[in-house]
Design a protein around this motif. Structure first.
Motif, PDB file in Angstrom:
ATOM      1  N   LEU A  48       0.833  -1.206   0.000  1.00 45.74           N
ATOM      2  CA  LEU A  48       0.000   0.000   0.000  1.00 45.74           C
ATOM      3  C   LEU A  48       0.864   1.250   0.000  1.00 45.74           C
ATOM      4  CD1 LEU A  48      -2.878  -1.014   2.461  1.00 45.74           C
ATOM      5  CD2 LEU A  48      -3.048  -0.718  -0.015  1.00 45.74           C
ATOM      6  N   GLN A  49       1.975   1.211   0.726  1.00 45.43           N
ATOM      7  CA  GLN A  49       2.882   2.351   0.701  1.00 45.43           C
ATOM      8  C   GLN A  49       3.439   2.567  -0.697  1.00 45.43           C
ATOM      9  OE1 GLN A  49       5.575   1.360   3.972  1.00 45.43           O
ATOM     10  NE2 GLN A  49       4.626   2.946   5.252  1.00 45.43           N
ATOM     11  N   VAL A  59      -0.104   5.096  -0.477  1.00 42.86           N
ATOM     12  CA  VAL A  59      -0.865   5.338   0.756  1.00 42.86           C
ATOM     13  C   VAL A  59       0.072   5.918   1.812  1.00 42.86           C
ATOM     14  CG1 VAL A  59      -2.233   4.295   2.602  1.00 42.86           C
ATOM     15  CG2 VAL A  59      -2.492   3.488   0.239  1.00 42.86           C
ATOM     16  N   THR A  60      -0.262   7.104   2.271  1.00 43.26           N
ATOM     17  CA  THR A  60       0.483   7.799   3.319  1.00 43.26           C
ATOM     18  C   THR A  60      -0.490   8.146   4.438  1.00 43.26           C
ATOM     19  OG1 THR A  60       0.095   9.934   2.249  1.00 43.26           O
ATOM     20  CG2 THR A  60       2.126   8.763   1.647  1.00 43.26           C
ATOM     21  N   THR A  93      -4.384   9.026   3.917  1.00 40.43           N
ATOM     22  CA  THR A  93      -4.978   8.525   2.672  1.00 40.43           C
ATOM     23  C   THR A  93      -6.178   7.650   2.996  1.00 40.43           C
ATOM     24  OG1 THR A  93      -2.822   8.516   1.567  1.00 40.43           O
ATOM     25  CG2 THR A  93      -4.566   7.197   0.566  1.00 40.43           C
ATOM     26  N   ARG A  94      -7.285   7.872   2.282  1.00 36.69           N
ATOM     27  CA  ARG A  94      -8.484   7.073   2.512  1.00 36.69           C
ATOM     28  C   ARG A  94      -8.486   5.845   1.600  1.00 36.69           C
ATOM     29  NH1 ARG A  94      -7.774  12.103   2.923  1.00 36.69           N
ATOM     30  NH2 ARG A  94      -9.318  12.821   1.407  1.00 36.69           N
ATOM     31  N   VAL A  95      -8.673   4.684   2.225  1.00 34.00           N
ATOM     32  CA  VAL A  95      -8.733   3.412   1.517  1.00 34.00           C
ATOM     33  C   VAL A  95     -10.101   2.795   1.786  1.00 34.00           C
ATOM     34  CG1 VAL A  95      -7.719   1.118   1.244  1.00 34.00           C
ATOM     35  CG2 VAL A  95      -6.241   3.076   1.755  1.00 34.00           C
ATOM     36  N   THR A 107      -3.938  -0.885   6.429  1.00 28.32           N
ATOM     37  CA  THR A 107      -4.200   0.544   6.221  1.00 28.32           C
ATOM     38  C   THR A 107      -3.912   1.334   7.494  1.00 28.32           C
ATOM     39  OG1 THR A 107      -5.892   0.048   4.551  1.00 28.32           O
ATOM     40  CG2 THR A 107      -5.978   2.225   5.584  1.00 28.32           C
ATOM     41  N   GLY A 123      -3.122   5.178   7.253  1.00 28.43           N
ATOM     42  CA  GLY A 123      -4.254   5.426   6.368  1.00 28.43           C
ATOM     43  C   GLY A 123      -5.570   5.415   7.126  1.00 28.43           C
ATOM     44  N   ALA A 128     -11.771   8.896  -1.154  1.00 27.97           N
ATOM     45  CA  ALA A 128     -10.990   7.652  -1.226  1.00 27.97           C
ATOM     46  C   ALA A 128     -10.130   7.646  -2.491  1.00 27.97           C
ATOM     47  CB  ALA A 128     -11.925   6.446  -1.213  1.00 27.97           C
ATOM     48  N   GLU A 129      -8.917   7.155  -2.353  1.00 33.57           N
ATOM     49  CA  GLU A 129      -8.001   7.060  -3.492  1.00 33.57           C
ATOM     50  C   GLU A 129      -7.843   5.631  -3.980  1.00 33.57           C
ATOM     51  OE1 GLU A 129      -4.340   9.289  -3.035  1.00 33.57           O
ATOM     52  OE2 GLU A 129      -5.285  10.602  -1.560  1.00 33.57           O
ATOM     53  N   LEU A 130      -8.125   4.678  -3.127  1.00 29.40           N
ATOM     54  CA  LEU A 130      -8.082   3.260  -3.490  1.00 29.40           C
ATOM     55  C   LEU A 130      -9.337   2.598  -2.948  1.00 29.40           C
ATOM     56  CD1 LEU A 130      -4.975   4.118  -2.486  1.00 29.40           C
ATOM     57  CD2 LEU A 130      -4.489   1.776  -3.157  1.00 29.40           C
TER      58      LEU A 130
END
Length: 534
Positions: A38-39, A43-44, A47-49, A66, A71, A94-96
């Motif tokens: 994820l990184q 994803v930092t 970050t919304r997952v 996450t 996340g 959300a990005e993912l």
């Protein structure tokens, strides 16, 4: 909580999924691999997952991965209609998104994600998590239940491939952990921001309520969906805190549930009244012995006394009822696991939780024991606020206490009695169904002039939505046409049990359609029918 349990009990079972067992050590390795990937996917912290998954091992892995790297998990119901998913993904930013390979779910998620240009869709193949014989049978016999994946599809297997460690990330206790979507008087879904501290506090309180000696290294059955905050706390976070084994089921089917209970003999079963009712009905046809359960914890909807008594008589298991809401992570109060609570109460507030009863019309005024007013809550499990909704957040608190929108009273012993709801939300089988969502869908039909939706009693689900419609002209649409129109606009649980066409809808003094009048009419019809049957 997770790291501590892995250190203490690395070889004990963490998950039993359809007979395939994963130890805490194995779960930790999967989480590390997923977190590292994820990184790499960007994803930092913050970050919304989004997780749009049934109860498969993919959910705990991605949830923990996450959170491990800072996340924020966005919980999404796989049964949501496509436009509901699109709203949730857009509103949360959300990005993912991770979803399963069940064709209809995968199609809705990928379509919504595509329109929003999300960076990645992670596909989790259900068959891969089954024990070997079942995995082979699933792939051979249920090909139609698996979405075809193109060469470029990114799968869960890609995510966890190879032993890797994520870059360490410091996460503050008050950092957001989960965006839990809920509704309110407007029916517009909004996200309660639950922090790491909120979730840990509710898991700690659950352990204290049960008794630590009675909770450690036990097992809990997860038939309720983990994307629902009730199961998130009572199954997943409780297991992380106590080292309990999670017995996960991907969906509720009474035969499969009873077979799993017989095979695994868990200690605790969180459930909604619909499940208890279904088990009691099944027990009329064959013996069902659940006396091994230390407790069934009922929540998500009011528990009718007749459902409780029928379940306990049929199974030999004890039922305790709790009360909570998404904004409180979710548990506020619960009947004792051992001992009795006053009839009609949901027990005392959880450890560390304070319940106040305030005048619903003048919320600054506290009411004495015995008086009915709005239930307000203070405690470490209370949310930070609503995601990007400062005005709604401000209106949900009074003097620092969370306004639940529910009416109730406290007795002299501090036991809570829930009387009614101020909100119009319909509690349907443990799920929140919002009348406005159904009304707006009906109003899209060109023949519908007005629509109102209310909750009506339902023997199976507790409540079910019923729609009242006024058409633009006599015979402008049939019931069958209206139902067909709603088929792809609402989730299954939101489909009205009944649609009643009326010449006109009742109105308030200022001319607005009046939901209250419909509720009163339906209640009178129920009383009349009961009297005629008697």
């Amino acid at each position: 909580m997770f790291d501590r349990t892995v250190t203490r009990h690395p070889e004990l079972p963490a998950i039993d999924f359809m007979g395939r067992v994963t130890s805490w050590r194995e779960l930790d390795e999967l989480v590390d691999g997923a977190a590292a990937s994820l990184q790499l996917l960007g994803v930092t912290p913050g970050t919304r997952v989004a997780l749009c998954l049934p109860n498969t091992p993919h959910y705990p892995v991605l949830y923990l991965a996450t959170l491990r790297i800072g996340g924020i998990v966005v919980n999404a119901n796989p049964l949501y209609a496509e436009r509901e998913l699109e709203h949730l993904l857009a509103d949360s930013g959300a990005e993912l998104v991770a979803t399963c390979d069940i064709p209809e779910v995968h199609a809705r998620v990928t379509a919504a994600a595509g329109r929003l240009s999300l960076r990645h869709v992670i596909t989790c193949r259900v068959a891969d998590e089954l024990p070997w014989p079942k995995r082979l049978a699933y792939r051979l016999l249920k090909r139609r239940d698996m979405a075809p994946l193109g060469d470029g599809a990114f799968t869960f297997e890609h995510l966890v491939a190879g032993p890797r460690l994520p870059k360490p990330v410091a996460v503050a206790p008050d950092a957001p952990a989960v965006l839990q979507y809920t509704g309110g008087t407007t029916g517009t879904p909004k996200a309660a921001v639950l922090t790491h501290a909120n979730l840990v506090a509710n898991a700690d309180a659950m352990l204290a309520h049960i008794g630590e000696a009675d909770a450690l290294r036990r097992s809990v059955v997860g038939v309720l969906p983990l994307f629902h905050v009730f199961a998130l706390t009572t199954v997943l976070n409780f297991a992380l805190r106590s080292g309990a084994k999670m017995v996960l089921l991907p969906r509720f089917a009474v035969g499969q549930l009873l077979a799993t209970l017989g095979r695994t003999r868990p200690d605790y079963m969180p459930a909604v009244p619909t499940i208890l009712h279904a088990i009691a009905q099944a027990a009329q046809k064959r013996p069902v012995d659940l006396s091994h359960l230390r407790a069934c914890i009922s929540g998500g909807a009011p528990l009718a006394p007749e459902v409780r008594h029928a379940f306990e008589r049929a199974t030999g298991a004890r039922v305790v009822e709790g009360y909570g809401l998404s904004e409180a992570s979710p548990i506020v109060a619960c009947q004792p696991i051992r001992g009795e609570a006053p009839h009609g109460s949901v027990g005392r507030p959880f450890p560390g939780t304070a319940v106040e009863i305030r005048d619903a019309d003048a919320p600054d005024r506290l009411l004495p024991a015995g008086d009915v007013g709005e239930i307000c809550v203070r405690g470490p499990q209370v949310m930070r606020g609503y995601w990007n909704r400062p005005d709604e957040t401000a209106g949900t608190f009074v003097d620092g206490a969370l306004r639940t929108g529910d009416l109730g009273r406290l007795d002299e012993g501090g036991n809570l009695f829930v009387a009614d709801r101020l909100k119009d939300v319909i509690l349907c089988g443990g799920y929140n169904v919002y009348p406005r969502v159904i009304e707006e869908a009906l109003l899209e039909h060109p023949a519908v002039a007005e629509a109102l939706v209310i909750g009506v009693p339902d023997a199976y689900r507790g409540e079910a939505p019923k729609a009242f419609v006024a058409l633009k002209g006599p015979g402008a649409a049939t019931l069958a046409e209206l139902r067909a129109f709603l088929a792809n606009k609402l989730g299954k649980i939101e489909q009205p049990r009944e649609i009643e066409i009326r010449v006109e809808l009742p109105r308030t003094l200022i001319g607005k359609p009046c939901r209250k009048t419909l509720v009163e009419q339906e209640r009178a019809d129920c009383f009349r029918s009961a009297a005629e049957e008697a």
